[in-house]
Each structure stands twice: as structure tokens, then as C-alpha cells.
Enzyme design. Structure first.
Site, PDB file in Angstrom:
ATOM      1  N   TYR A  68       0.854  -1.193   0.000  1.00  0.00           N
ATOM      2  CA  TYR A  68       0.000   0.000   0.000  1.00  0.00           C
ATOM      3  C   TYR A  68       0.887   1.239   0.000  1.00  0.00           C
ATOM      4  CZ  TYR A  68      -4.140   2.789   1.236  1.00  0.00           C
ATOM      5  OH  TYR A  68      -5.175   3.680   1.250  1.00  0.00           O
ATOM      6  N   ILE A  73       1.335   6.410   9.327  1.00  0.00           N
ATOM      7  CA  ILE A  73       1.987   5.627  10.389  1.00  0.00           C
ATOM      8  C   ILE A  73       0.974   5.174  11.443  1.00  0.00           C
ATOM      9  CG2 ILE A  73       2.668   7.712  11.673  1.00  0.00           C
ATOM     10  CD1 ILE A  73       4.738   4.475  11.494  1.00  0.00           C
ATOM     11  N   ASP A  74      -0.083   5.991  11.672  1.00  0.00           N
ATOM     12  CA  ASP A  74      -1.093   5.596  12.657  1.00  0.00           C
ATOM     13  C   ASP A  74      -1.831   4.328  12.205  1.00  0.00           C
ATOM     14  OD1 ASP A  74      -2.077   7.112  10.561  1.00  0.00           O
ATOM     15  OD2 ASP A  74      -3.545   8.201  11.785  1.00  0.00           O
ATOM     16  N   ARG A  75      -2.130   4.256  10.907  1.00  0.00           N
ATOM     17  CA  ARG A  75      -2.782   3.050  10.377  1.00  0.00           C
ATOM     18  C   ARG A  75      -1.867   1.841  10.510  1.00  0.00           C
ATOM     19  NH1 ARG A  75      -5.170   4.133   4.412  1.00  0.00           N
ATOM     20  NH2 ARG A  75      -5.662   1.901   4.352  1.00  0.00           N
ATOM     21  N   ASP A  89     -10.460   2.003  11.919  1.00  0.00           N
ATOM     22  CA  ASP A  89     -10.285   3.204  12.739  1.00  0.00           C
ATOM     23  C   ASP A  89     -11.358   4.207  12.316  1.00  0.00           C
ATOM     24  OD1 ASP A  89      -9.489   5.412  14.157  1.00  0.00           O
ATOM     25  OD2 ASP A  89      -7.368   5.244  13.639  1.00  0.00           O
ATOM     26  N   THR A 144     -38.189   9.145   5.762  1.00  0.00           N
ATOM     27  CA  THR A 144     -36.919   9.765   5.368  1.00  0.00           C
ATOM     28  C   THR A 144     -35.843   9.598   6.445  1.00  0.00           C
ATOM     29  OG1 THR A 144     -38.136  11.387   4.071  1.00  0.00           O
ATOM     30  CG2 THR A 144     -35.858  11.916   4.563  1.00  0.00           C
TER      31      THR A 144
END
Lengths: 208, 208
Positions: A68, A73-75, A89, A144
Site C-alpha cells: 500500500y 503511520i497511525d494506520r 479506525d 426519510t
């Protein structure tokens, strides 16, 4: 040990077991202790560096294999250590990462619940609605309010179920607890990032 | 015979086989012929009445049985005559209506593709992207552009597939042709509303 997660809007600390959040324009104290941090936001990193010296960027002690391109970096840290799981997340956006047989296979990015709720009245004033968090997803909506609430939830749930192969789903982020209730074999981890930062630190004797 | 579909932003005519669209602030000609119309927009109806006298509101010659509260006349007309089908009108919002065994069972309202494309960069500048209309939905995405394009498409496709019971899907609206390609046993009808208005007129001798 102080942990710090620098995001797009806040700088989030875990000091022993206490959490503190600072907005980017707030003053950050000098903590007089080593701070382990991750950051997706350079401005926030600079802010932290202005008031603190003893800093360790976790990013330097952590390898994450993936094809990827452009994964924050958090992922990556959220995915750390999982061998078969879907990591979700759920914040302002909802990142979904798929790990099969120890391999990060990729992921996708849904819009967050708040963004979706705000979107409808902007499309048309006729689509003003109050989000029905208890809408029955087993029935086709008949008004709705339910038609939109159902659509928002199913547009998050169904794409995740669609790529699922019986893995456990790990939720984190502001809407993680709420969303986790719609999935079997799922768990909500409020502090997934901090938990995984600790694991990375413990796996690196030189910085622990 | 002149047909007229008054929507939220335009007044749309079918004059013999020719289509004409007027924005709400444009002048509507006097057509000197009977106009059959439907309207979800009172301002537009008034506009039409200012310049034309011989008007027939199709709504008065049309019954649509449903337990759905607040269903627009355009959605009802799009559903007219179908016994087992899913009707998808993909415009600024995407209305999805389910008809089983001649019964309208309800529906839901997804956000339109354009609204979703515009939404992501508003969530975060990091989510600026060019929509990849050719993203492969059989592969988990490996870059931000695909991760968002995939999520937008799957958040429309999967909720529809989820409630589908082998019915045919009828698409109409600006994005209907594009979306119909992702569904087996589906068809795109550009002029579904006008076609169904004609059927209603033909079924009512007194106004035909």
C-alpha cells in the site's frame, strides 16, 4: 513512560494511565520524561519538539510490510501484530485495513459518520434529518429519517462485510464502539494505537 | 403531448421527442399545448403556471400504495407499474426503492456520487483524490486514490446488493448509466419518469 499520538487536529498523550489531549494551537507542557511518539502531522511534531527534548519517534523502530502506497503511520501501528484481522479506525474518516495470513492486503477509506450526517442537508434541505442510531437494519425503511440513517450505516457496514473472510474485526476511534455493535466477532479497543506503541517499544530493547 | 418534470433545480420538458431543461430562474415559454406535469417543487410549479394555462397535474390521476411516509411524487412515478424490481434514481442523492410482489416495501437514500467525491477533501486535505472510475472492485486497494474510489462505489453497491432478492434493478438519473454497469440483471432508463408519466396518462382516458 509517556506516549504521544500526533494526529491532524490533536496531540494525544498517555501519561502513565492518564490521557490528555491538546489542540494544535495549545501550549504543550515540558514533561521532563522520555516521550515516545508517532505523528501524521509535521506541524504537531514541531510543536512537541518546541517544549520537549527527549523524544523517540516510534516510526524509526518499526517496519511494516505492505504494498500500500501512502499508508499513514497511525494506520500501520493500528495493524501491528495482527495476523488475521480487519482493523477499522472510525474517526472523521473510517480507514479499513485487511490482514490475511500475516499479510497486509490493502484497505479502503470510508467517510466518517459525522461527515455523512452533515452531508445530506447540504445535498438538499429536504434531506434534513435526525440520525436514528436505533434504526432497524433488518427492515426496509419507511420514512426519510430511517431511509437516511439506514443508508449511512449500511454504506459503512456492507463494504466491510463484503471483504470479510471470518476474521475478527478490531475497532478503534471515536465511532468505533458504536460501529462494533453491528458486527459479530468484533472488539472495540479504545487505545489500540497506544497499546501497539507499547508493544513496539517492548520489542525494541534499545529504546525501552 | 408535452410532459414536464419539475425537480429541485430544473424544470425538465419532453416536447414530442425533444428534451428541454430550464433552471428555476429562467423564463418558461408559453407552449400553447396541454402540459402534463409532476412536481416536487412548489416554486417551480408556480413558475410553470405563470406562463401556461392548460396544465394537468399527474399526481391527481395516480395512486401509489405504500406505507412509506414522505415519498416524493417523482419516486412514486419511477416505481409505477413494476411488480418485482429495485428502482434506483442516481442523482445528487440516490434513492433506492424496493418492490416485491407488487408491493412497495420501502427504500433508502444514499448520498450521490458527486457529493461523496466532494466530501473527502473536506474531511482532510490528505484525502484529496481523483476519482478512479475504473478501480478494480475485486481487489483490495493499495493506494489512497483507489482506497477512496473503491469505498465510494462499494458504499453504494453493497447496500443495494444486500437487500436484493434477484429482482431486476432499474436505474435512472445522471449517474444511473455508470452505476448500472456494476450490477447484473440491471437496466438503465434515461427517461424513466417521462415513460411512466405516459403510461399513467394512457391509463386515464379522461385526461389522455
Amino acid at each position: 513512560m509517556i506516549l504521544c499520538d500526533i494526529g491532524n487536529t490533536t496531540i494525544h498523550f498517555l501519561i502513565d494511565k492518564e490521557e490528555k489531549r491538546y489542540f494544535l494551537d495549545e501550549k504543550i507542557p515540558n514533561f521532563k520524561e522520555k516521550i515516545y511518539y508517532v505523528s501524521v502531522n509535521e506541524k504537531g511534531t514541531l510543536k512537541l519538539k518546541q517544549s520537549n527534548n527527549e523524544l523517540v519517534n516510534i516510526q524509526d523502530y518499526f517496519e511494516f510490510e505492505t504494498n500500500y502506497k501512502g499508508m499513514g503511520i497511525d494506520r500501520k501501528i493500528a495493524c501491528y501484530g495482527y495476523e488475521n484481522a480487519i482493523i477499522v479506525d472510525a474517526g472523521s474518516a473510517i480507514t479499513v485495513d485487511i490482514i490475511n495470513n500475516k499479510k497486509h492486503e490493502g484497505g479502503f477509506i470510508l467517510a466518517g459518520i459525522k461527515a455523512m450526517k452533515d452531508l445530506y442537508p447540504n445535498i438538499s434541505l429536504k434531506l434534513k434529518f435526525d440520525f436514528n442510531t436505533k434504526v432497524n437494519l433488518d427492515k426496509i425503511p419507511l420514512c426519510t429519517q430511517d431511509a437516511i440513517s439506514y443508508a449511512i450505516l449500511q454504506s459503512i457496514i456492507q463494504p466491510i462485510e463484503n471483504i470479510r473472510k471470518k476474521q475478527k474485526i478490531i475497532f478503534t476511534g471515536g465511532d468505533g464502539e458504536f460501529l462494533s455493535k453491528y458486527f459479530k466477532n468484533s472488539i472495540y479497543k479504545k487505545d489500540l494505537i497506544f497499546e501497539n506503541m507499547k508493544r513496539i517499544i517492548n520489542a525494541n530493547d534499545c529504546i525501552a
